[in-house]
Every structure is written in structure tokens, then in C-alpha cells.
Design a protein around this motif. Sequence first.
Motif, short mmCIF file in Angstrom:
data_model
loop_
_atom_site.label_atom_id
_atom_site.label_comp_id
_atom_site.label_asym_id
_atom_site.label_seq_id
_atom_site.Cartn_x
_atom_site.Cartn_y
_atom_site.Cartn_z
N ILE A 155 0.86 -1.19 0.00
CA ILE A 155 0.00 0.00 0.00
C ILE A 155 0.89 1.23 0.00
O ILE A 155 1.81 1.35 0.82
N GLN A 156 0.62 2.15 -0.92
CA GLN A 156 1.40 3.39 -1.03
C GLN A 156 0.45 4.56 -1.31
O GLN A 156 -0.62 4.37 -1.89
N PRO A 157 0.84 5.77 -0.93
CA PRO A 157 0.09 6.94 -1.37
C PRO A 157 0.31 7.16 -2.86
O PRO A 157 1.38 6.86 -3.38
N ALA A 158 -0.71 7.63 -3.56
CA ALA A 158 -0.54 7.99 -4.97
C ALA A 158 0.18 9.34 -5.03
O ALA A 158 -0.33 10.34 -4.52
N ILE A 159 1.35 9.36 -5.62
CA ILE A 159 2.19 10.55 -5.64
C ILE A 159 1.90 11.40 -6.89
O ILE A 159 1.89 10.89 -8.01
N ASP A 160 1.68 12.69 -6.67
CA ASP A 160 1.52 13.63 -7.78
C ASP A 160 2.92 14.08 -8.20
O ASP A 160 3.44 15.08 -7.72
N PHE A 161 3.53 13.32 -9.10
CA PHE A 161 4.91 13.59 -9.47
C PHE A 161 4.99 14.34 -10.80
O PHE A 161 4.04 14.35 -11.58
N GLU A 162 6.14 14.96 -11.03
CA GLU A 162 6.37 15.68 -12.29
C GLU A 162 6.70 14.71 -13.41
O GLU A 162 6.18 14.82 -14.52
N TYR A 163 7.62 13.79 -13.14
CA TYR A 163 8.03 12.82 -14.15
C TYR A 163 8.74 11.66 -13.46
O TYR A 163 9.12 11.75 -12.29
N GLU A 164 8.91 10.58 -14.20
CA GLU A 164 9.70 9.44 -13.73
C GLU A 164 11.06 9.46 -14.42
O GLU A 164 11.17 9.84 -15.59
N VAL A 165 12.06 9.03 -13.69
CA VAL A 165 13.42 9.01 -14.23
C VAL A 165 14.10 7.73 -13.78
O VAL A 165 13.87 7.24 -12.66
N LEU A 174 27.51 4.51 -13.06
CA LEU A 174 26.28 5.07 -13.64
C LEU A 174 26.54 5.36 -15.11
O LEU A 174 27.34 6.23 -15.45
N GLU A 175 25.88 4.63 -15.98
CA GLU A 175 26.11 4.72 -17.41
C GLU A 175 25.31 5.85 -18.06
O GLU A 175 25.82 6.60 -18.90
N TYR A 176 24.03 5.95 -17.72
CA TYR A 176 23.16 6.97 -18.30
C TYR A 176 21.86 7.03 -17.50
O TYR A 176 21.62 6.19 -16.61
N ALA A 177 21.06 8.03 -17.81
CA ALA A 177 19.73 8.16 -17.19
C ALA A 177 18.74 8.52 -18.28
O ALA A 177 19.08 9.18 -19.26
N MET A 178 17.50 8.06 -18.10
CA MET A 178 16.42 8.33 -19.03
C MET A 178 15.20 8.79 -18.23
O MET A 178 14.99 8.36 -17.10
N TYR A 179 14.39 9.67 -18.86
CA TYR A 179 13.19 10.08 -18.16
C TYR A 179 12.01 10.17 -19.11
O TYR A 179 12.17 10.19 -20.34
N ALA A 180 10.81 10.16 -18.52
CA ALA A 180 9.57 10.23 -19.29
C ALA A 180 8.96 11.61 -19.08
O ALA A 180 8.33 11.86 -18.04
N PRO A 181 9.16 12.54 -20.01
CA PRO A 181 8.62 13.90 -19.85
C PRO A 181 7.10 13.91 -19.68
O PRO A 181 6.57 14.73 -18.94
N ASP A 182 6.42 13.00 -20.37
CA ASP A 182 4.97 12.86 -20.22
C ASP A 182 4.72 11.70 -19.26
O ASP A 182 4.95 10.54 -19.58
N LYS A 183 4.27 12.01 -18.05
CA LYS A 183 4.15 10.97 -17.03
C LYS A 183 3.06 9.95 -17.33
O LYS A 183 2.98 8.92 -16.66
#
Length: 266
Positions: A155-165, A174-183
Motif C-alpha cells: 500500500i502506497q500513497p498515490a504521488i503527484d509527481f512531475e516525471y519518472e526518471v 552510472l552509465e546513463y539516465a532516461m526520463y519520461a517527460p509525459d508521465k
Amino acid sequence: MYLTDLYYEAKGRDYFEEDLYITERLKDSFDLVLCNPKNSESFERDVDLVIFRNTGPVSEFPDVYDSFVKRVKSNNIMTFNEFTGKADMCGKQYLLDLTLEGFPVILTIDSIENFDLLPESDKYVIKPKDGADSIGLEFLTKQELFGQELDNMLIQPAIDFEYEVSFYFINDTLEYAMYAPDKTKRWELRKYDFTKKDEEFARRFIEWNDIENGIQRVDACRTQDGELLLVELEDLNPYLSILELDCETRERFLKDFISALTNLLE
């Protein structure tokens, strides 16, 4: 031996394309054979190394997976990733453990009795402890939550986040990072220029997990106040989004991957 399921259909991802691309590159450096994890037992003693890759959620073949892990440990089978991880390769218990240890994670409980540990939220998320790929995930109000049967659920709270990374490591690099601009589109990813603070966040979980040989993906969300919270630590068979990378980053990753495998075999 490279374990993969080329026929598994993942939402938003083409496992087979990623693994065919990677193995095409690996075969130039190693004698390589592809195998489905459900058929690997007969061949495990005939290879020097087993690479566990895009096999799909192991919750869909738990007996096969558990038997494989037991053979790895009892027969000293060399694997990449090595099976010493405390995160997704063991289920989702680690989210509960990290919550209690005060790590920057989405706060997680597995019993209504501990509901006071969670912040107030319009919605709550429930998902199976042994789940993957959002299988069994539901969003519920507090009233709905208290009316649910929650055995073996997180069980977790639903987080109002900006994006996932996501942060991608080979061993401790650490080789690289990727993110989803559209959540709303988790797997439409772009290269992410991470900061030193971002790297320190991700590396904290890599150090906690203490895997010496393997690929890990630290999934996080950026909250509205700018902080990062862990969503998942994928230490079993993380999808790499390697075909979405720019050429330079992809080549560096493959070079480091081959180097890590070569060092392990020496």
C-alpha cells in the motif's frame, strides 16, 4: 548463455528487439547462445556464464525461477546479474524495509494497521508484493482501501509527481539516465542530464544493494517539490531502453558491458 523470452509482449517495450541488438553485439566477443529461462537447466553446466536478461516478470513462472535460483546457488553457476540482490529479484519486501530504514522511497506498508505511517492522499496505490509491470496495480480511495482484502499486497500513497526518471548502472558505474517527460507515457523516454545530487540519490540504493556484478536500474519519481523518491530498484532483468539512446551513449554502454563480462570470465 543469454536468457531471454523473445516472445514476451511487454507494454510499451519490445524486449526482443533490445535483446537481439545486444546479442548481435556480444557475439563478436563471446561464443553465445540464446535460451528461454524455462529451458535452461539442461545447458547450465555447459556454459561459463549465464546472463539473465529480458525474461518477462518471473512472477509468471515462479516455480521455474525459484528452481533456477536454487541451482545457481547450490551449483555455483556464474551469473550476470549475480543473485545476491535484495531488491526486485526477491520481490517487493525491500520497499517496506527501505521505508522503515528512512530511505527516500515512496512510503510503503503492507498492513492497514500501519496506515498512520502514510501521508494523507486522495488516492492510494495497491500492488502485489511479487508483482511486476504494473500487474495487479489499483488506485483506491481511503474508503475503498479499508474495504479491500489486502493479503500479500503493498500500500502506497498515490504521488503527484512531475516525471519518472531511471538511472542505469553496470556494476557501480552510472552509465546513463532516461526520463519520461509525459508521465502518462512511462516508456516514451528521453536522455536525462542528471546532476551530482541525482547521482548521489541513485548511488545510495546501488550501495545498499551491494551487487558486485550486474546491471541495475534505479527508478524514481520527481515530486512537485523537486525531490526524488525511489519507485523501484530493478536488480534482476531491467529493460535498458538501449535502442532509444544516442549512438555515443549506447556504444559506451556496450563497451562497458562487454568489459564487465570479460573481467568476470577471466
